[in-house]
Design a protein around this motif. Structure first.
Motif, PDB file in Angstrom:
ATOM      1  N   MET A 238     -89.321  24.093 -69.202  1.00 35.47           N
ATOM      2  CA  MET A 238     -90.565  23.477 -68.730  1.00 35.47           C
ATOM      3  C   MET A 238     -91.197  24.284 -67.605  1.00 35.47           C
ATOM      4  O   MET A 238     -92.409  24.543 -67.611  1.00 35.47           O
ATOM      5  N   LEU A 239     -90.376  24.689 -66.639  1.00 34.95           N
ATOM      6  CA  LEU A 239     -90.909  25.426 -65.499  1.00 34.95           C
ATOM      7  C   LEU A 239     -91.434  26.796 -65.913  1.00 34.95           C
ATOM      8  O   LEU A 239     -92.516  27.211 -65.491  1.00 34.95           O
ATOM      9  N   ILE A 240     -90.694  27.502 -66.748  1.00 30.80           N
ATOM     10  CA  ILE A 240     -91.108  28.839 -67.177  1.00 30.80           C
ATOM     11  C   ILE A 240     -92.355  28.763 -68.057  1.00 30.80           C
ATOM     12  O   ILE A 240     -93.272  29.574 -67.939  1.00 30.80           O
ATOM     13  N   ALA A 241     -92.394  27.761 -68.932  1.00 33.25           N
ATOM     14  CA  ALA A 241     -93.539  27.633 -69.833  1.00 33.25           C
ATOM     15  C   ALA A 241     -94.807  27.304 -69.059  1.00 33.25           C
ATOM     16  O   ALA A 241     -95.876  27.872 -69.321  1.00 33.25           O
ATOM     17  N   GLY A 242     -94.709  26.396 -68.107  1.00 30.12           N
ATOM     18  CA  GLY A 242     -95.891  26.005 -67.356  1.00 30.12           C
ATOM     19  C   GLY A 242     -96.320  27.039 -66.346  1.00 30.12           C
ATOM     20  O   GLY A 242     -97.513  27.217 -66.089  1.00 30.12           O
ATOM     21  N   GLY A 243     -95.361  27.720 -65.753  1.00 27.93           N
ATOM     22  CA  GLY A 243     -95.648  28.705 -64.709  1.00 27.93           C
ATOM     23  C   GLY A 243     -94.838  28.391 -63.474  1.00 27.93           C
ATOM     24  O   GLY A 243     -95.132  27.426 -62.760  1.00 27.93           O
ATOM     25  N   SER A 244     -93.815  29.199 -63.218  1.00 21.33           N
ATOM     26  CA  SER A 244     -92.900  28.904 -62.122  1.00 21.33           C
ATOM     27  C   SER A 244     -93.526  29.108 -60.756  1.00 21.33           C
ATOM     28  O   SER A 244     -92.982  28.649 -59.748  1.00 21.33           O
ATOM     29  N   GLY A 245     -94.667  29.780 -60.691  1.00 22.60           N
ATOM     30  CA  GLY A 245     -95.318  30.005 -59.407  1.00 22.60           C
ATOM     31  C   GLY A 245     -96.436  29.020 -59.138  1.00 22.60           C
ATOM     32  O   GLY A 245     -97.294  29.277 -58.288  1.00 22.60           O
ATOM     33  N   ASN A 246     -96.439  27.892 -59.832  1.00 21.39           N
ATOM     34  CA  ASN A 246     -97.570  26.967 -59.742  1.00 21.39           C
ATOM     35  C   ASN A 246     -97.059  25.539 -59.891  1.00 21.39           C
ATOM     36  O   ASN A 246     -96.389  25.221 -60.877  1.00 21.39           O
ATOM     37  N   ASN A 247     -97.362  24.661 -58.921  1.00 19.61           N
ATOM     38  CA  ASN A 247     -96.932  23.269 -59.014  1.00 19.61           C
ATOM     39  C   ASN A 247     -97.579  22.559 -60.204  1.00 19.61           C
ATOM     40  O   ASN A 247     -96.934  21.761 -60.884  1.00 19.61           O
ATOM     41  N   ARG A 248     -98.839  22.852 -60.446  1.00 15.52           N
ATOM     42  CA  ARG A 248     -99.496  22.268 -61.616  1.00 15.52           C
ATOM     43  C   ARG A 248     -98.847  22.774 -62.900  1.00 15.52           C
ATOM     44  O   ARG A 248     -98.731  22.036 -63.891  1.00 15.52           O
ATOM     45  N   GLY A 249     -98.424  24.028 -62.885  1.00  9.89           N
ATOM     46  CA  GLY A 249     -97.750  24.578 -64.044  1.00  9.89           C
ATOM     47  C   GLY A 249     -96.434  23.870 -64.327  1.00  9.89           C
ATOM     48  O   GLY A 249     -96.065  23.667 -65.488  1.00  9.89           O
ATOM     49  N   ALA A 250     -95.711  23.496 -63.278  1.00 12.45           N
ATOM     50  CA  ALA A 250     -94.453  22.775 -63.459  1.00 12.45           C
ATOM     51  C   ALA A 250     -94.691  21.455 -64.172  1.00 12.45           C
ATOM     52  O   ALA A 250     -93.953  21.092 -65.101  1.00 12.45           O
ATOM     53  N   LEU A 251     -95.730  20.727 -63.764  1.00 18.57           N
ATOM     54  CA  LEU A 251     -96.037  19.445 -64.400  1.00 18.57           C
ATOM     55  C   LEU A 251     -96.575  19.646 -65.810  1.00 18.57           C
ATOM     56  O   LEU A 251     -96.226  18.901 -66.737  1.00 18.57           O
ATOM     57  N   LEU A 252     -97.427  20.654 -65.993  1.00 19.50           N
ATOM     58  CA  LEU A 252     -97.960  20.931 -67.326  1.00 19.50           C
ATOM     59  C   LEU A 252     -96.840  21.340 -68.275  1.00 19.50           C
ATOM     60  O   LEU A 252     -96.814  20.923 -69.442  1.00 19.50           O
ATOM     61  N   GLY A 253     -95.904  22.152 -67.796  1.00 20.54           N
ATOM     62  CA  GLY A 253     -94.777  22.560 -68.625  1.00 20.54           C
ATOM     63  C   GLY A 253     -93.933  21.371 -69.044  1.00 20.54           C
ATOM     64  O   GLY A 253     -93.482  21.294 -70.196  1.00 20.54           O
ATOM     65  N   ALA A 254     -93.713  20.420 -68.124  1.00 22.99           N
ATOM     66  CA  ALA A 254     -92.950  19.219 -68.472  1.00 22.99           C
ATOM     67  C   ALA A 254     -93.647  18.443 -69.578  1.00 22.99           C
ATOM     68  O   ALA A 254     -93.001  17.958 -70.523  1.00 22.99           O
TER      69      ALA A 254
END
Length: 314
Positions: A238-254
């Motif tokens: 989830m973190l890698i897919a969304g973007g590990s350098g971005n909090n929004r990416g973490a949520l989007l990846g989840a």
């Protein structure tokens, strides 16, 4: 009835996405901020879940518990014990390089899972903990699941806001400097071990909160529920897919990965009965292939890291 079923599944889906979003945000603090390769996410998730469950359940002869404490105390204790465990682990392992840190955290997570599985007096062993109460139950009859989803989303929003503030703060800038070039950061007088330890503990605190929310959501937990596949591997994807350098990416990846995971489960149930048992491994294979595709085509994730804007002065 069909519409009611869809709404019920939607609430279930969003609640689980919120819980996994918290796990991704916690891992984001450790990996995205400081570059610490923690493959033991399941350890802090498990400790948080069991701590809150034991403190808030009714008396039982099958496991330690019967304290029936209020939910805020259970949540706070889950976060505290997860952070305390991370502090002890971090003092021992954070001097190791990333690959050795990963090996150490994997081992610690398995030790914790097997301990909980075998110490029946404490956790009920393989029988697990049942009848875990749910916060806000009975406040609005018939809307218990909806109220709990709102609670989860409110906590996700709070953690997201805190992460954003930390990311733009001087503390966050020091962690990014350590992540990019630890030797240079130390040459500038920064205690890299202390800052990395702080990030490790804070990430574990968030994971402990996610564990507590999960326990009160499903209302039954056992060691099998915290298999590294579900409690570590999926969180990293989830973190890698969304973007590990971005909090929004973490949520989007989840959100995105849980959609994929749920869709594969639906497809598995439509297969012939003789293939269903084999299809479980196929789901994991598909997620692994998806991860490889993301790493090859878009290694920065769906939402890449951007230079943060300085925090406003109050």
């Amino acid at each position: 009835m069909e519409l009611a079923g869809l709404l019920s599944y939607g609430i279930f889906f969003v609640t689980l996405v919120g819980i996994y979003g918290l796990l991704a945000l916690g891992l984001r603090v450790q990996w995205g901020y400081a570059g610490m390769l923690n493959i033991g996410v399941a350890a802090f998730f498990t400790v948080g879940a069991y701590t809150s469950a034991i403190l808030t359940t009714a008396p039982s002869s099958g496991h330690l518990g019967g304290f029936a404490l209020p939910f805020p105390i259970g949540f706070a204790a889950a976060m505290f014990l997860s952070g305390l465990m991370a502090l002890g682990i971090g003092l021992i392992t954070l001097r190791l390089r990333s690959d050795y840190l990963a090996i150490a955290t994997i081992g610690i997570a398995e030790i914790i899972r097997l301990t909980l599985k075998n110490e029946t007096w404490l956790t009920g062993g393989v029988r697990g903990l049942a009848n875990i109460p749910r916060p806000l139950q009975g406040w609005l009859p018939g809307y218990d699941a909806l109220l709990y989803m709102a609670l989860v989303l409110a906590l996700v929003a709070l953690v997201y806001w805190a992460n954003e503030r930390a990311w733009r703060s001087p503390w966050g800038r020091v962690l990014r400097a350590i992540r990019e070039n630890e030797a240079a950061a130390r040459a500038m007088g920064k205690n890299s071990l202390s800052f990395r330890l702080q990030a490790f503990v804070l990430g574990a605190v968030v994971m402990g909160l996610a564990g507590a929310l999960y326990a009160h959501f499903v209302r039954f937990i056992s060691p099998e529920a915290f298999n590294p596949l579900f409690a570590t591997f999926l969180v990293w994807v989830m973190l890698i897919a969304g973007g590990s350098g971005n909090n929004r990416g973490a949520l989007l990846g989840a959100f995105v990965i849980w959609i994929v995971w749920s869709a594969t489960e639906i497809m598995v149930t439509r297969l012939p009965e003789e293939l269903v048992t084999r299809a479980g491994a196929l789901r994991v294979l598909l997620i692994g292939i998806l991860l490889q595709v993301i790493l090859l085509l878009r290694p920065q994730g769906i939402l890449p890291e951007k230079p943060p804007r300085p925090a406003r002065r109050e």
